[in-house]
Design an enzyme around this catalytic site. Structure first.
Site, PDB file in Angstrom:
ATOM      1  NE  ARG A 116     -28.173 -51.009  22.338  1.00  0.00           N
ATOM      2  CZ  ARG A 116     -27.378 -50.457  21.431  1.00  0.00           C
ATOM      3  NH1 ARG A 116     -27.336 -50.949  20.200  1.00  0.00           N
ATOM      4  NH2 ARG A 116     -26.619 -49.428  21.733  1.00  0.00           N
ATOM      5  CB  SER A 134     -27.212 -47.616  18.087  1.00  0.00           C
ATOM      6  OG  SER A 134     -26.211 -47.364  17.139  1.00  0.00           O
ATOM      7  CG  HIS A 135     -26.523 -50.856  14.772  1.00  0.00           C
ATOM      8  ND1 HIS A 135     -25.686 -50.470  15.788  1.00  0.00           N
ATOM      9  CD2 HIS A 135     -26.507 -52.215  14.749  1.00  0.00           C
ATOM     10  CE1 HIS A 135     -25.165 -51.558  16.349  1.00  0.00           C
ATOM     11  NE2 HIS A 135     -25.649 -52.634  15.740  1.00  0.00           N
ATOM     12  CE  LYS A 162     -25.524 -45.797  22.133  1.00  0.00           C
ATOM     13  NZ  LYS A 162     -24.854 -45.317  20.881  1.00  0.00           N
ATOM     14  CG  ASP A 164     -24.946 -45.014  14.042  1.00  0.00           C
ATOM     15  OD1 ASP A 164     -24.968 -43.764  14.040  1.00  0.00           O
ATOM     16  OD2 ASP A 164     -24.535 -45.681  15.002  1.00  0.00           O
ATOM     17  CG  ASP A 196     -26.883 -43.618  18.060  1.00  0.00           C
ATOM     18  OD1 ASP A 196     -26.410 -44.181  17.056  1.00  0.00           O
ATOM     19  OD2 ASP A 196     -26.381 -43.724  19.200  1.00  0.00           O
ATOM     20  CG  ASP A 242     -23.064 -43.192  18.010  1.00  0.00           C
ATOM     21  OD1 ASP A 242     -23.473 -43.801  17.001  1.00  0.00           O
ATOM     22  OD2 ASP A 242     -22.892 -43.745  19.118  1.00  0.00           O
ATOM     23  NE  ARG A 243     -22.066 -47.413  14.453  1.00  0.00           N
ATOM     24  CZ  ARG A 243     -22.342 -48.475  13.700  1.00  0.00           C
ATOM     25  NH1 ARG A 243     -21.380 -49.110  13.051  1.00  0.00           N
ATOM     26  NH2 ARG A 243     -23.582 -48.894  13.581  1.00  0.00           N
ATOM     27  CG  HIS A 283     -18.096 -45.680  17.576  1.00  0.00           C
ATOM     28  ND1 HIS A 283     -19.132 -44.898  18.020  1.00  0.00           N
ATOM     29  CD2 HIS A 283     -18.592 -46.933  17.452  1.00  0.00           C
ATOM     30  CE1 HIS A 283     -20.215 -45.644  18.167  1.00  0.00           C
ATOM     31  NE2 HIS A 283     -19.919 -46.887  17.811  1.00  0.00           N
TER      32      HIS A 283
END
Length: 460
Positions: free
Chosen positions: A19, A103-104, A113, A247, A249, A251-252, A334
């Site tokens: 990242r 992500s966020h 990832k 979020d 992407d 995933d949350r 998560h």
């Protein structure tokens, strides 16, 4: 160019992913080299690649694919995807994967990832550092280059999730805030399969579904209360049954009840744990050490085995594999599912919540009363001069507390019958993170303020 400086390469390879800012830290050349290095380290013959809606994501993903193909691997490009959609592709197709997302993080950032076949994580202790080192020593293409093909897995992803967590019962009005992130793509496809806007079980009220990596409305980080405000207002205005926030992407997932109240991820962990234990009585359930004690209590009451872990997805996934746990939840939103290759999925957590609500005649706030018992502070960060010395000072202050148990699974946890707190250092900043839970608000507030006062006496 970002890749000419080895120190920069070390900076962007984090504990769990790659990242950095684009293009000064992460550019197409670094992405290309990472694709080739990933193939060599993972010994991959085929790699699945997906990306989010950030403007920099498609060219970075294409560069990674080119590097992987040059190293001899075939590449399956699934295009725009949520991170859990990439995990689905990795698990369903049986190939390692790479997801381009930050992500966020703000729009200037991007990242990668990585996972092995079956969505098994790649982190600092499971190959990421070897990939980083291989990036610094690129090799010329050898042998025949691999192919790059396109494949759409979105419909199959949606169908798989609904097989794992079907939603049936009364009709629900659901407001979804995608935050201009990838849930704007995935949510309509998933929700259409359970009725969608034309009838059936779910009436979908979309918010910020336009894919826009500049995040024009608010940061796609629902763990921050200010990013839930729009959703909370809309749920009340629409007289909706529930609100869901994802979020960037996707995933949350975070939840808002019909009164506009934010629901603790610990409460959702307890709810989903109860549903999974109903399917597999006696199973193990993972919870990290800053999850509400209501979670292990409930798991025990239902005949399951609670398993406590450190904070962080690599620890949870490892313990899930060791214990064959059916489910795991974290305070960060998560949620991990054994039947989803032990990977985390915000959408699957959302479907479990909708399934529980649709099959009940109670409102969400009433339903969740069964899964709440204590008062949590939420995570509070403090910048200090010396995190190690500050942590030692906190331990010294509480070591003689009557009835207290101290442990060091992750930082310092002090537990009594009426309250507990955990203080742990950040991995990347001179911060200490405090979480407190009490039997009631007065107890939580007292302990929180006492510990914070001690921590901040060592402030920078």
């Amino acid at each position: 160019m970002a890749t000419t400086d080895p120190a920069n390469t070390h900076a962007v390879f984090k504990a769990y992913d790659v990242r950095g800012t684009v293009p000064d830290q992460l550019d197409e050349e670094l992405s290309r080299r990472t694709g080739a290095a990933f193939v060599r380290v993972a010994r991959a013959s085929t790699v699945v690649v997906g990306h989010d809606m950030r403007p920099s994501s498609p060219p970075l993903a294409a560069a990674f694919a080119a590097g992987a193909a040059d190293a001899g691997a075939d590449v399956v490009m699934i295009g725009l995807a949520s991170t859990d959609q990439l995990y689905f592709a990795s698990g369903d197709l049986g190939h390692p994967g790479a997801m381009f997302t930050a992500s966020h993080n703000p729009a200037a950032y991007n990242g990668i990832k990585l996972c092995r076949a079956g969505a098994r994580p790649v982190g600092a202790d499971s190959g990421l550092l070897e990939i980083r080192d291989a990036v610094g020593h690129p090799q010329p293409p050898s042998g025949e280059a691999g192919t790059i093909t396109q494949r759409d897995v979105l419909e199959a992803y949606a169908a798989h999730l609904l097989r794992l967590a079907p939603v049936a019962g009364r009709r629900l009005k659901v407001v979804v805030d995608a935050g201009n992130g990838m849930a704007g793509l995935t949510a309509p496809v998933v929700f259409e399969r359970i009725g969608g806007t034309d009838g059936g079980t779910v009436e979908l009220v979309p918010m910020y579904f336009e894919l826009d990596g500049t995040f024009p409305h608010h940061e796609a980080n629902p763990i921050e209360p200010e990013n839930l405000v729009d959703l909370q207002k809309r749920v009340v205005a629409e007289n909706a049954d529930i609100g869901l926030a994802f979020d960037g992407d996707a995933d949350r997932c975070f939840v808002v009840d019909e009164l506009g109240g934010a629901v603790s991820p610990s409460t959702l962990t307890a709810l989903i744990a109860a549903r999974e234990l109903a399917k597999e009585p006696g199973a193990s359930v993972i919870h990290n050490l800053i999850t509400s004690r209501r979670v292990p209590e409930l798991v025990t009451e239902l005949g399951g085995t609670p398993v406590r872990t450190r904070v962080g997805h690599s620890f949870i996934k490892a313990r899930m594999a060791e214990t064959n746990a059916v489910f795991g939840g974290e305070h960060s939103g998560h949620f991990y599912f054994r039947d989803f290759w032990r990977a985390d999925s915000g959408m699957l957590a959302a479907l479990h919540t909708l399934g529980a609500l649709a099959s009940s005649d109670r409102s969400l706030s009433e339903l969740l009363d069964d899964y709440r018992r204590y008062v949590l502070s939420g995570e509070i960060n403090s910048e200090v001069l010396d995190p190690t010395a500050t942590l030692a000072a906190v331990e010294s202050a509480y070591a003689g507390t009557r009835g207290a148990v101290l442990d060091h699974l992750d930082g310092l946890t002090v537990t009594t019958d009426d309250w507990w707190f955990n203080v742990r250092p950040s991995n990347t900043e001179p911060l200490l993170r405090l979480n407190v839970e009490g039997a009631d608000d007065e107890t939580m507030t007292r302990v929180r303020d006492d510990v914070l006062s001690l921590i901040r006496s060592h402030a920078r």
